[in-house]
Write a protein that holds these residues in place. Structure first.
Motif, PDB file in Angstrom:
ATOM      1  N   THR A   2      17.567  40.562  -7.653  1.00  0.00           N
ATOM      2  CA  THR A   2      17.819  39.292  -7.173  1.00  0.00           C
ATOM      3  C   THR A   2      19.377  39.386  -8.840  1.00  0.00           C
ATOM      4  O   THR A   2      19.144  40.133  -9.172  1.00  0.00           O
ATOM      5  CB  THR A   2      16.727  38.860  -8.203  1.00  0.00           C
ATOM      6  N   VAL A   4      21.461  36.910 -10.759  1.00  0.00           N
ATOM      7  CA  VAL A   4      20.977  35.530 -12.069  1.00  0.00           C
ATOM      8  C   VAL A   4      22.186  35.648 -12.508  1.00  0.00           C
ATOM      9  O   VAL A   4      22.948  36.567 -12.847  1.00  0.00           O
ATOM     10  CB  VAL A   4      19.835  36.082 -13.188  1.00  0.00           C
ATOM     11  N   PHE A  23      11.945  41.261 -14.934  1.00  0.00           N
ATOM     12  CA  PHE A  23      11.899  41.436 -13.767  1.00  0.00           C
ATOM     13  C   PHE A  23      12.915  42.075 -13.781  1.00  0.00           C
ATOM     14  O   PHE A  23      14.408  41.265 -13.737  1.00  0.00           O
ATOM     15  CB  PHE A  23      11.244  40.451 -12.663  1.00  0.00           C
ATOM     16  N   HIS A  25      17.062  42.434 -12.266  1.00  0.00           N
ATOM     17  CA  HIS A  25      17.535  41.460 -12.055  1.00  0.00           C
ATOM     18  C   HIS A  25      18.952  42.572 -11.981  1.00  0.00           C
ATOM     19  O   HIS A  25      19.496  43.216 -12.912  1.00  0.00           O
ATOM     20  CB  HIS A  25      17.591  40.537 -12.376  1.00  0.00           C
ATOM     21  N   ASP A  46      20.860  33.981  -6.912  1.00  0.00           N
ATOM     22  CA  ASP A  46      19.660  33.676  -6.415  1.00  0.00           C
ATOM     23  C   ASP A  46      19.341  32.058  -6.962  1.00  0.00           C
ATOM     24  O   ASP A  46      18.529  31.660  -6.845  1.00  0.00           O
ATOM     25  CB  ASP A  46      19.131  34.396  -5.928  1.00  0.00           C
ATOM     26  N   ILE A  47      19.389  32.788  -8.804  1.00  0.00           N
ATOM     27  CA  ILE A  47      18.787  31.572  -9.839  1.00  0.00           C
ATOM     28  C   ILE A  47      20.039  31.184 -10.104  1.00  0.00           C
ATOM     29  O   ILE A  47      21.086  32.481 -11.153  1.00  0.00           O
ATOM     30  CB  ILE A  47      18.427  32.609  -9.890  1.00  0.00           C
ATOM     31  N   VAL A 305      12.979  31.074 -14.859  1.00  0.00           N
ATOM     32  CA  VAL A 305      13.357  31.908 -14.113  1.00  0.00           C
ATOM     33  C   VAL A 305      12.265  32.908 -13.797  1.00  0.00           C
ATOM     34  O   VAL A 305      12.138  33.193 -12.622  1.00  0.00           O
ATOM     35  CB  VAL A 305      14.218  32.160 -14.569  1.00  0.00           C
ATOM     36  N   GLU A 306      11.372  33.227 -14.351  1.00  0.00           N
ATOM     37  CA  GLU A 306      10.349  34.248 -13.976  1.00  0.00           C
ATOM     38  C   GLU A 306       9.186  34.129 -13.480  1.00  0.00           C
ATOM     39  O   GLU A 306       8.519  34.245 -13.045  1.00  0.00           O
ATOM     40  CB  GLU A 306      10.237  35.022 -15.707  1.00  0.00           C
ATOM     41  N   HIS A 309       9.966  33.372 -10.120  1.00  0.00           N
ATOM     42  CA  HIS A 309      10.428  35.109  -9.420  1.00  0.00           C
ATOM     43  C   HIS A 309       9.077  35.029  -8.979  1.00  0.00           C
ATOM     44  O   HIS A 309       8.988  35.928  -8.408  1.00  0.00           O
ATOM     45  CB  HIS A 309      11.123  35.123  -9.984  1.00  0.00           C
TER      46      HIS A 309
END
Length: 318
Positions: A2, A4, A23, A25, A46-47, A305-306, A309
């Motif tokens: 992912t 960010v 996580f 990333h 993605d974010i 964000v967490e 996910h």
């Protein structure tokens, strides 16, 4: 993995510990991002995390990978939420962090204007005290807050916190009903009554199409008690040119603004022409920015964000 991307780290104070998601990333961070740089910088994201860098519909067309936007603020007018919804992009915002910092700043402005702190400070700098020939002098009026009426526009958590402080100071606190609303519940006072009877009017409501220029020339003309006007919410709620006219005509006694229609202000902003007046205070959108509050902003931002996910998004706007 992912990806960010944080578009505007510089909008969060340097004292804030920027914890990253827990996580695996790929993290990219920029101090500042201009509107024409957003699409390029989010191309593989993605974010996205943003405070004031705008993400509009035309930008989203170039971002097929984007799945989530975490707004590091409560206000989300920089995000085209309907366009995000159409594309299945989750948008989350921060809530409740400013329940102490914004009300405290609001009352800092109220106290300073009600007691003419700015004018008296400048008098001392200019040597007026030294020339007075006695222990004090009376160049500016000073008024107590006790017994005055505080009209609050916006009854959310911040408006309620402002009201709580006002009551503790012995003020008569009233909340404005929506403009033009003929009926309202027991919590509210009619919009016109708030304008006509308040000694201080403070705004704590979002900027939306129906709240832009909520207070303008016609509203100032209704203000029979020459109130102080406070805006620590959003620029654009008050017509700034009309405010200058109201100050010139004596329809209001003073203005304390932490937010402007454009930030930073452009050279032709009418409020910039009257900054030397003792009854005008403009601060640079810092009511929200106590060190304690900024840390809470970030903790909520990265938590969103967490949670996204993990498949359990929180504080979702769409």
């Amino acid at each position: 993995m992912t990806k960010v991307v944080f578009l505007d780290r510089a909008t969060i104070g340097p004292s804030v510990a920027i914890r990253r998601p827990d996580f695996p990333h790929d993290w990219t961070e920029y101090d500042r991002t201009q509107a024409d740089q957003v699409a390029e910088r989010l191309a593989d994201a993605d974010i996205a995390i943003t405070n004031k860098a705008p993400i509009r519909a035309e930008t989203l067309e170039a971002l097929p990978k984007l799945k989530m936007i975490s707004v590091a603020a409560t206000g989300y007018d920089v995000i085209d939420v309907p366009a995000c919804t159409k594309r299945g992009i989750i948008v989350s915002n921060v809530r409740g962090y400013a329940v102490n910092t914004v009300p405290e700043h609001t009352f800092a402005l109220i106290f300073a204007l009600q007691r003419n702190i700015v004018g008296y400070r400048q008098d001392v700098i200019d040597g007026e005290w030294q020339k007075a020939g006695q222990f004090c002098f009376f160049n500016h009026s000073i008024r107590d807050l006790y017994g005055t009426r505080l009209g609050i526009v916006g009854s959310g958590v911040i408006g309620q916190a402002v009201g709580q402080i006002g009551r503790a100071l012995g003020m008569d606190v009233i909340f404005a009903a929506h403009k033009g609303q003929p009926t309202f519940g027991s919590l509210y006072t009619s919009w016109n009554t708030v304008l006509e009877t308040s000694d201080i009017i403070t705004l704590h409501t979002p900027l939306k199409p129906d709240t832009r220029n909520l207070i303008s020339t016609a509203e100032f003309a209704q203000m029979k008690r020459r109130p102080i006007i406070i805006n620590t919410s959003r620029g654009g709620l008050v017509d700034e040119a009309a405010l200058v006219g109201a100050l010139d005509r004596g329809e209001v006694r003073g203005a304390g603004f932490d937010v402007l229609t454009r930030e930073p202000p452009v050279a032709d902003n009418p409020l910039l022409t009257i900054l030397n007046r003792p009854n005008v205070i403009v601060t640079p959108h810092v009511a929200w920015a106590s060190e304690e509050a900024m840390q809470v902003v970030w903790e909520q931002t990265v938590w969103h964000v967490e949670q996204f996910h993990a498949g359990t998004p929180k504080n979702v706007l769409n």
